[in-house]
Design an enzyme around this catalytic site. Structure first.
Site, mmCIF file in Angstrom:
data_model
loop_
_atom_site.group_PDB
_atom_site.id
_atom_site.type_symbol
_atom_site.label_atom_id
_atom_site.label_comp_id
_atom_site.label_asym_id
_atom_site.label_seq_id
_atom_site.Cartn_x
_atom_site.Cartn_y
_atom_site.Cartn_z
ATOM 1 N N TRP A 6 0.823 -1.217 0.000
ATOM 2 C CA TRP A 6 0.000 0.000 0.000
ATOM 3 C C TRP A 6 0.853 1.263 0.000
ATOM 4 O O TRP A 6 0.327 2.357 -0.140
ATOM 5 C CB TRP A 6 -0.943 0.019 1.203
ATOM 6 C CG TRP A 6 -1.969 -1.078 1.216
ATOM 7 C CD1 TRP A 6 -2.098 -2.106 0.319
ATOM 8 C CD2 TRP A 6 -3.020 -1.268 2.183
ATOM 9 N NE1 TRP A 6 -3.154 -2.918 0.666
ATOM 10 C CE2 TRP A 6 -3.731 -2.428 1.806
ATOM 11 C CE3 TRP A 6 -3.416 -0.580 3.332
ATOM 12 C CZ2 TRP A 6 -4.825 -2.905 2.532
ATOM 13 C CZ3 TRP A 6 -4.496 -1.057 4.062
ATOM 14 C CH2 TRP A 6 -5.201 -2.206 3.668
ATOM 15 N N GLU A 81 12.016 2.035 -3.697
ATOM 16 C CA GLU A 81 11.786 3.389 -3.159
ATOM 17 C C GLU A 81 12.621 3.611 -1.902
ATOM 18 O O GLU A 81 13.068 4.731 -1.646
ATOM 19 C CB GLU A 81 10.284 3.598 -2.903
ATOM 20 C CG GLU A 81 9.535 3.792 -4.222
ATOM 21 C CD GLU A 81 8.095 3.303 -4.222
ATOM 22 O OE1 GLU A 81 7.523 3.076 -3.139
ATOM 23 O OE2 GLU A 81 7.543 3.133 -5.325
ATOM 24 N N SER A 185 3.786 -2.227 -12.037
ATOM 25 C CA SER A 185 2.583 -1.973 -12.836
ATOM 26 C C SER A 185 1.797 -3.246 -13.163
ATOM 27 O O SER A 185 1.277 -3.399 -14.266
ATOM 28 C CB SER A 185 2.944 -1.198 -14.112
ATOM 29 O OG SER A 185 3.519 0.057 -13.790
ATOM 30 N N GLY A 206 1.624 -2.643 -6.293
ATOM 31 C CA GLY A 206 1.465 -1.350 -5.624
ATOM 32 C C GLY A 206 0.088 -0.780 -5.896
ATOM 33 O O GLY A 206 -0.908 -1.150 -5.262
ATOM 34 N N GLY A 207 0.010 0.107 -6.890
ATOM 35 C CA GLY A 207 -1.222 0.843 -7.185
ATOM 36 C C GLY A 207 -2.476 -0.009 -7.241
ATOM 37 O O GLY A 207 -3.508 0.349 -6.641
#
Ligand code: PGA
Length: 223
Positions: A6, A81, A185, A206-207
């Site tokens: 998240w 990240e 992605s 992720g997204g």
């Protein structure tokens, strides 16, 4: 394994997510403040990072015993990240992974090359350095999973082709005997093709993990 990272988003309501998953295998890695709610909802919950010491003067960090006391089952380490924005190195990633496994957490350790590295044909060199740092510290531990996340594919809408993913995963497995998730992605409409490759053992998302319907669709594709 389908794992939802998240990142620094609140994410879906844990109880609504649990109900929608209806028993499907999953992992969620929410921000620290939502760990307890996810555990209490009965979700398989990982932290987004973990320190190598069990306690100490390490502002902003969290330890494996603290996570275990909450009912957290694992942790992501070495996300790009963290490496890119917070100074994480192969050494700190390896220390985090080793300590987490020793304490009894499962670990998803992330590796991956940048676009410049891929363009200059350095993908294998970069992956070798990153994977060997983890392998030297942890060996092929039963609770260690790697995630291949090409940095250029994260949050960009660009996905590695299934062939690129398969090639990188096979190379990673030749260095360390561990399941390898693909990340970058991943969406319900590209998951099936990626997950059908023999060396792709799951996805780190992720997204698309922030939306209940798309995360459930991904977990269904994974199962
Ligand atoms: P993304 O993120 O699915 O939003 O590209 C993947 C990740 O960073 O784990």
């Amino acid at each position: 394994m389908i794992a939802g990272n998240w990142k620094m988003f609140d994410g879906p309501d844990p109880i609504a997510l649990r109900d929608a998953l209806d028993g499907l295998d999953h992992v969620v890695a929410p921000p620290y403040v939502h760990l307890r709610a996810c555990v209490q909802a009965g979700l398989t919950t990982y932290a987004q990072n973990v320190h190598w010491e069990s306690e100490g003067a390490f502002t902003g960090e969290i330890s494996a015993p603290m996570l275990l006391a909450l009912g957290v089952e694992g942790a992501i380490v070495g996300h790009s990240e963290r490496r890119q924005y917070f100074g994480e190195t192969d050494t700190t990633v390896a220390r985090r992974a080793e300590a987490a496994l020793a304490a009894g957490l499962a670990v998803i350790a992330c590796v991956g090359e940048s676009w410049e590295e891929r363009e200059s044909n350095d993908t294998e060199t970069v992956l070798r350095i990153q994977v060997e740092a983890i392998g030297d510290a942890c060996g092929s531990h039963g609770r260690l999973v790697l995630a291949y996340e090409p940095v250029w594919a994260i949050g960009t809408g660009k996905t590695a082709t299934p062939e690129m993913a398969e090639e990188a995963h096979a190379f990673i497995k030749s260095l360390l005997d561990a399941p390898v998730l693909y990340g970058g992605s991943v969406k319900p409409d590209n998951a099936q093709e990626l997950l059908s490759r023999p060396s792709v053992d799951g996805a780190l998302v992720g997204g698309a993990s922030l939306d209940i319907d798309s995360f459930v669709a991904l977990c269904r594709a994974g199962s």
